[in-house]
Design an enzyme around this catalytic site. Structure first.
Site, PDB file in Angstrom:
ATOM      1  N   LYS A 166       0.860  -1.188   0.000  1.00  9.26           N
ATOM      2  CA  LYS A 166       0.000   0.000   0.000  1.00  9.26           C
ATOM      3  C   LYS A 166       0.896   1.239   0.000  1.00  9.26           C
ATOM      4  O   LYS A 166       2.020   1.159   0.445  1.00  9.26           O
ATOM      5  CB  LYS A 166      -0.901   0.014   1.246  1.00  9.26           C
ATOM      6  CG  LYS A 166      -1.670  -1.274   1.498  1.00  9.26           C
ATOM      7  CD  LYS A 166      -2.899  -1.367   0.646  1.00  9.26           C
ATOM      8  CE  LYS A 166      -3.665  -2.666   0.952  1.00  9.26           C
ATOM      9  NZ  LYS A 166      -4.777  -2.903   0.052  1.00  9.26           N
ATOM     10  N   HIS A 285      -6.651 -13.439  -7.325  1.00 10.97           N
ATOM     11  CA  HIS A 285      -7.471 -12.493  -6.571  1.00 10.97           C
ATOM     12  C   HIS A 285      -8.895 -12.536  -7.111  1.00 10.97           C
ATOM     13  O   HIS A 285      -9.109 -12.739  -8.296  1.00 10.97           O
ATOM     14  CB  HIS A 285      -6.905 -11.079  -6.681  1.00 10.97           C
ATOM     15  CG  HIS A 285      -7.528 -10.137  -5.703  1.00 10.97           C
ATOM     16  ND1 HIS A 285      -8.751  -9.551  -5.922  1.00 10.97           N
ATOM     17  CD2 HIS A 285      -7.118  -9.704  -4.484  1.00 10.97           C
ATOM     18  CE1 HIS A 285      -9.061  -8.792  -4.878  1.00 10.97           C
ATOM     19  NE2 HIS A 285      -8.096  -8.868  -3.992  1.00 10.97           N
TER      20      HIS A 285
END
Length: 467
Positions: A166, A285
């Site tokens: 992130k 994902h």
């Protein structure tokens, strides 16, 4: 006169067959059907069977050119859903010949293609599928599977640790690679591209791959452990996706990644095949899954999407956390986690499993717990998911007050402490917090993490519940 009677006829005359004995080769589906007012459940169930197999809205003369009895789907059983008014679980059996071998795409086009827009139904949800061994055997499945992955990584007897880098968008490739290095150096097994990271103006894919490869090799040399970063190969077309996977292989990295629902099953199966042939692990994902699986009465339950992924191919897949910020009721989550990992899963309605599933040695998939988890969740995650899982702490690593590497250290120490305590026979559910606190004495990094996250909770009611 013509040899058939034209006109519209009721589906249930042809497609509702309660006396039918299912075959071992049939694909079985459990649909949650909410009929329109006035439509009897038998007609609704038969309509689902018809519209997802050989039926159309009227009698056609070309029906006489084939054997409907051989090819039609059949609604063979209907159960009312307890506690719901006018909602039913309809069981449908499909003959195997309706499906192309080795194609998840074709399977879904048939079973959930047209029928979900059907006017006679208020809502429709596919709750579960039984894939017969004869059909399973036409799929290659995961590129490598759980055991081969452990052997490649030389990591045994514990869950694997990951971290999503992130901020997910906006970092340059160099800074991104630096964050990857710090996390891996601190003690994580994997770091991860966010699902949105493909090849944007601020960070083109090739630059990211190069800097991440550098981070992997540097951290491997310094720790003596095998490391990986899920390089997201998802792209706007399948040729570009394979090109990225080829580059990853040339760099010698161990694993790539794909967004299997937005990328599509056809692309995913191609990538899985490439990964198997070239020794790459494949992390999956599930971006977009909640669009499909979140509503209780309409869509497709995630356990079906999980089964489909095991057939299409992937070595890891995100599967909710039970704790943390994303959806997942414990029994239901563990139900599809077992469907991903185990070879044989018994029917168990208390876990949302409608059919006994035999995977006939198709490799298993590691479930990935990710989303709003931190060191205090470690005891629960180890207890719930066991060793064969990947625990991913994004903010729970990078949000550490001292930085990324200490965040990674905190997670690794917490994990090792929980695994050791479990192996010594201690009860994680009861003593878990105490175990983590004890470990803090030896790890200032863990102590700092425990202090930061001691109050954080994501308390909302589950959406995905059993009837």
């Amino acid at each position: 006169s013509v040899g058939f009677k034209a006109g519209v006829k009721e589906y249930k005359l042809t497609y509702y067959t309660p006396e039918y004995e299912t075959k071992d080769t049939d694909i079985l589906a459990a649909f949650r059907v909410s009929p329109q007012p006035g439509v009897p459940p038998e007609e609704a169930g038969a309509a689902v069977a018809a519209e997802s197999s050989t039926g159309t809205w009227t009698t056609v003369w070309t029906d006489g050119l084939t054997s409907l009895d051989r090819y039609k789907g059949r609604c063979y059983h209907i159960d009312p859903v307890p506690g719901e008014e006018d909602q039913y679980i309809c069981y449908v059996a499909y003959p195997l010949d309706l499906f192309e071998e080795g194609s998840v795409t074709n399977m879904f086009t048939s079973i959930v293609g047209n029928v979900f827009g059907f006017k006679a139904l208020r809502a429709l949800r596919l709750e579960d599928l039984r894939i017969p061994p004869a059909y399973v055997k036409t799929f290659q499945g995961p590129p490598h599977g759980i055991q081969v992955e452990r052997d490649k990584l030389n990591k045994y007897g514990r869950p694997l640790l990951g971290c999503t880098i992130k901020p997910k968008l906006g970092l340059s490739a160099k800074n991104y690679g630096r964050a990857v290095y710090e996390c891996l150096r601190g003690g994580l097994d994997f770091t991860k591209d966010d699902e949105n990271v493909n090849s944007q103006p601020f960070m083109r894919w090739r630059d990211r791959f190069l800097f991440c490869a550098e981070a992997i090799y540097k951290s491997q040399a310094e720790t003596g452990e095998i490391k990986g970063h899920y390089l997201n190969a998802t792209a706007g077309n399948x040729e570009e996706m394979i090109k990225r996977a080829v580059f990853a292989r040339e760099l010698g990295v161990p694993i790539v990644m794909h967004d299997y629902l937005t990328g599509g099953f056809t692309a995913n199966t191609s990538l899985a095949s490439y990964c198997r042939d070239n020794g790459l692990l494949l992390h999956i994902h599930r971006a977009m899954h909640a669009v499909i699986d979140r509503q209780k009465n309409h869509g497709i339950h995630f356990r079906v999407l999980a089964k489909a992924l095991r057939m299409s191919g992937g070595d890891h897949i995100h599967s909710g956390t039970v704790v943390g910020k994303l959806e997942g009721e414990r029994n239901i989550t563990l139900g599809f986690v077992d469907l991903l990992r185990d070879d044989y899963i018994e029917k168990d309605r208390s876990r949302g499993i409608f059919f006994t599933q035999d995977w006939v040695s198709l490799p298993g998939v590691l479930p990935v717990a990710s989303g709003g988890i931190h060191v205090w969740h470690m005891r629960a995650l180890v207890e719930i998911f066991g060793d064969d899982s990947v625990l991913q702490f994004g903010g729970g690593t990078l949000g550490h007050p001292w930085g990324n590497a200490p965040g990674a250290v905190a997670n690794r120490v917490s994990l090792e402490a929980c695994v050791q305590a479990r192996n010594e026979g201690r009860d994680l559910a009861r003593e878990g917090n105490e175990i983590v606190r004890e470990a803090c004495k030896w790890s200032p990094e863990l102590a700092a993490a425990c202090e930061v996250w001691k109050e954080i909770k994501f308390e909302f009611k589950e959406v995905d519940t059993l009837d």
